[in-house]
Design a protein around this motif. Sequence first.
Motif, PDB file in Angstrom:
ATOM      1  N   ALA A 120     -14.105   1.599   1.329  1.00 35.57           N
ATOM      2  CA  ALA A 120     -12.806   0.923   1.325  1.00 35.57           C
ATOM      3  C   ALA A 120     -12.687  -0.010   0.125  1.00 35.57           C
ATOM      4  N   ASP A 121     -13.778  -0.706  -0.204  1.00 40.45           N
ATOM      5  CA  ASP A 121     -13.759  -1.584  -1.381  1.00 40.45           C
ATOM      6  C   ASP A 121     -13.476  -0.788  -2.639  1.00 40.45           C
ATOM      7  N   GLU A 122     -14.166   0.360  -2.772  1.00 40.11           N
ATOM      8  CA  GLU A 122     -13.970   1.199  -3.954  1.00 40.11           C
ATOM      9  C   GLU A 122     -12.524   1.676  -4.034  1.00 40.11           C
ATOM     10  N   LEU A 123     -12.008   2.091  -2.857  1.00 41.59           N
ATOM     11  CA  LEU A 123     -10.640   2.605  -2.821  1.00 41.59           C
ATOM     12  C   LEU A 123      -9.640   1.515  -3.213  1.00 41.59           C
ATOM     13  N   LEU A 124      -9.862   0.320  -2.696  1.00 40.94           N
ATOM     14  CA  LEU A 124      -8.929  -0.770  -2.986  1.00 40.94           C
ATOM     15  C   LEU A 124      -8.995  -1.133  -4.473  1.00 40.94           C
ATOM     16  N   LEU A 156       0.826  -1.216   0.000  1.00 40.85           N
ATOM     17  CA  LEU A 156       0.000   0.000   0.000  1.00 40.85           C
ATOM     18  C   LEU A 156       0.855   1.259   0.000  1.00 40.85           C
ATOM     19  N   ASP A 157       2.157   1.116   0.126  1.00 40.08           N
ATOM     20  CA  ASP A 157       3.048   2.264   0.242  1.00 40.08           C
ATOM     21  C   ASP A 157       2.885   3.192  -0.963  1.00 40.08           C
ATOM     22  N   GLY A 158       2.579   4.464  -0.665  1.00 45.21           N
ATOM     23  CA  GLY A 158       2.513   5.477  -1.716  1.00 45.21           C
ATOM     24  C   GLY A 158       1.326   5.346  -2.654  1.00 45.21           C
ATOM     25  N   ARG A 159       0.290   4.606  -2.283  1.00 39.78           N
ATOM     26  CA  ARG A 159      -0.786   4.319  -3.241  1.00 39.78           C
ATOM     27  C   ARG A 159      -2.018   5.197  -3.078  1.00 39.78           C
ATOM     28  N   ILE A 160      -2.055   6.045  -2.077  1.00 37.15           N
ATOM     29  CA  ILE A 160      -3.253   6.864  -1.887  1.00 37.15           C
ATOM     30  C   ILE A 160      -2.842   8.328  -1.822  1.00 37.15           C
ATOM     31  N   ILE A 198      -7.033   1.425  -6.321  1.00 41.04           N
ATOM     32  CA  ILE A 198      -5.597   1.229  -6.129  1.00 41.04           C
ATOM     33  C   ILE A 198      -5.081   0.100  -7.024  1.00 41.04           C
ATOM     34  N   ARG A 199      -5.867  -0.969  -7.054  1.00 41.62           N
ATOM     35  CA  ARG A 199      -5.437  -2.130  -7.834  1.00 41.62           C
ATOM     36  C   ARG A 199      -5.504  -1.845  -9.326  1.00 41.62           C
ATOM     37  N   ALA A 200      -6.561  -1.079  -9.735  1.00 43.46           N
ATOM     38  CA  ALA A 200      -6.789  -0.861 -11.161  1.00 43.46           C
ATOM     39  C   ALA A 200      -5.716   0.039 -11.762  1.00 43.46           C
TER      40      ALA A 200
END
Lengths: 522, 253
Positions: free
Chosen positions: A506-510, A479-483, A513-515
Amino acid sequence: MSEQLALLPGYLTAHLQLSLVALAIGAGVSLPLGIWITRRPGLEPGVLGLASVIQTVPSLALLAIMVPVLAGLGAFTARFGLELQGIGYAPALIALSLYSLLPMLRNTVAGIRSIDPALIEAARGVGMTDRQCLLRVELPLGAPVIVAGLRTATVWVVGTATLSTPIGATSLGNFIFSGLATRNDTAVLVGCVAAAGLALLLDGLIHALEVGVRDRRRGLSAGAGALLALLCTWTGATLALPRSNAVSGVVAIGSKAFTEQYILADLLARQIAERSGAGTRKVPSLGSTVAFDALVNGDIDVYVDYSGTIWATIMKRGELPSDRAQVLAGVERYLTERHDLGLVAVLGFENTYSLAMRADHARRLSLTSISELARESPKLELGGDYEFFGRAEWRALRRSYGLAFRARRSMDPALMYRALANGDVDVISAFSTDGRIAAFDLAVLDDDREVIPPYDAIVLVGARLLRELPQVVAALRELDGRIDAATMRRTNLRVDGEGATPSQAADELLARIRAEALPDPG
Amino acid sequence: MIEIAALTKRYGERAAVEDLSLVVERGELVVLLGGSGSGKTTTLKMVNRLIEPSSGSVRIAGRDTRETSGPELRRGIGYCFQQIGLFPHLSVAENIALTPSLLGWDAARIRARVDELLELVELPADAYRDRAPDALSGGQQQRVGLARALAAEPAVMLLDEPFGALDPLTRDRLQQSFRRIRAELGLTALFVTHDMVEAMLLGDRIAVLQAGRLVQLGTPAELSRAPANDYVASLMETPRRHAAAVDALREGA
């Protein structure tokens, strides 16, 4: 509503575990103690006085005090191999037990004192021993008053148990604290109704049992007694299940009591579960310093804090450098060397203290920066969260800008925004990523002299995770640097302004991040 | 039957009862008579050790009362007092059954005894057994109190102004009942009162107490004939004086 109701059985069980055991301990102490002081009238003022003093401590403060007390006690008992949890069930239970003492103690004494001396003389006259007199005469005749004390204590304890949430004990207060913080009125309502309902139910059952016994109504006393016994058995059975992290291998994720923290706790839980396969449980709505203490004590394994907070409140360094890297390096060194904790990810956004006003009000006074605010400040009223006025940032702001507000008020962060929107205060301390800034159409005033230090969001992990669960640590490092700040603010707004739950956000955020691989900030 | 020897009770410097000796024969009723503060109640309560004596001794049926524990001693002594002290959370029958149940009597024996006692104190058992004490009149309550004191067939009875709080007619009826019961059972008893008429009516002998000391002990006739001092003399005069005053008022009307 349905998500809230899904949480109800768990919270209700936890609430029962706290309340019933606290009442049992309280009754177990105050009944014998009360009887004892009726035999030694000289002790009565002292004992009742002490119980009254405990009662006058505000209940939230009494609960909070138990955290350092138990941590200190735990350091002592650890030498004998006895582990004591500094946060969570144990401190809440002790505080609630203490809180239940006074009504039961006072009513036990009053109940026994109120008995006609002629009856005591008659009891002795027919040949009863002191013990027989107590069991056959004093307790039965004092019972209505003693039971009234138990009922008062029951209502108090069930109500006060909702305040154990900030010290890490799950209760129906979890609905109330998270609901207030995330503007979820349904959650607040569910928590209040459930707590009130539980108090009324227990009170009613005890009353029914008492009436049934007094009037020799078998059906009534058997029914009420069976229901109470069922509740106690359920509580005892669920308590007997293992709950310790070490045994279950479950990762305990802490969060403080505001929207961003709930979302990030859900995010961490999802990330850990999906990337490492470890089980997780959440310890939500912790007080700000309680969360750090909990990590140090191993009561939680991971949570998100902010570099400036650790620097100022935990490390107690007076001067805050405005250089991000310098603060981060200092914090990391401190965590590793002093507490054996790990800083495993810097999420990529800052959540700093800032001063905010209603946008229209700021426009009317043509204010855009804190320098400009300074000249208007004698006419304005400032609201701050509980910590703000005690923090180095506030002192630094006041000193560098010469702020002198007409009045200032500490209040709950959840209510602060509404107070600003209603015009009860003119300026508030706000967090820069708070979704409510957009939701309430607020203007953040520019810190033009760069007084407020950096508050990088950082993921902190405890010693156990570092040693024993490297795969979890690896999942968190992803998760480092991803938000970035904009993303965080938008995600917060989903909850604060648009009615999404923290877990949906949180689901939307994750997913985001993944996309998309977000550009690495700074 | 009751042998009181050199009995003394001191509270600090003050002596409530001082060097009191007295014997109650089997089947005899001795009245302890005196004003308030004369030490009559203190004396009575030292017999069943509701108050522990400072010095002196009490023997009942030849046994020193200090040989047994207080509760055990009191189970063998009937005790009946002005405030009655019926337990409001127990029925009439349960109140009467207390001492027998403490002594471990079996249920059938207790039940038979309770019914017998209710009849003895003139309360039909079927009507009164399951009543709550609060539902009874003062006179009925003291009849139950008397039954409770008699329940375990005590060798000795102690009565502390048992009829003192009752209205005159009720008191008169209870005194009559008590005389009959006493005669029937041949009770040995100490009876505290400050009422001269009651003392003469019920007592075989009267012990006059004054400031914690026994002033005179004798039959009503002996006390009237040869009072030990002015106090006894004027005490013995009171019923007659009252009667004369009442007669005078009647004639005047």
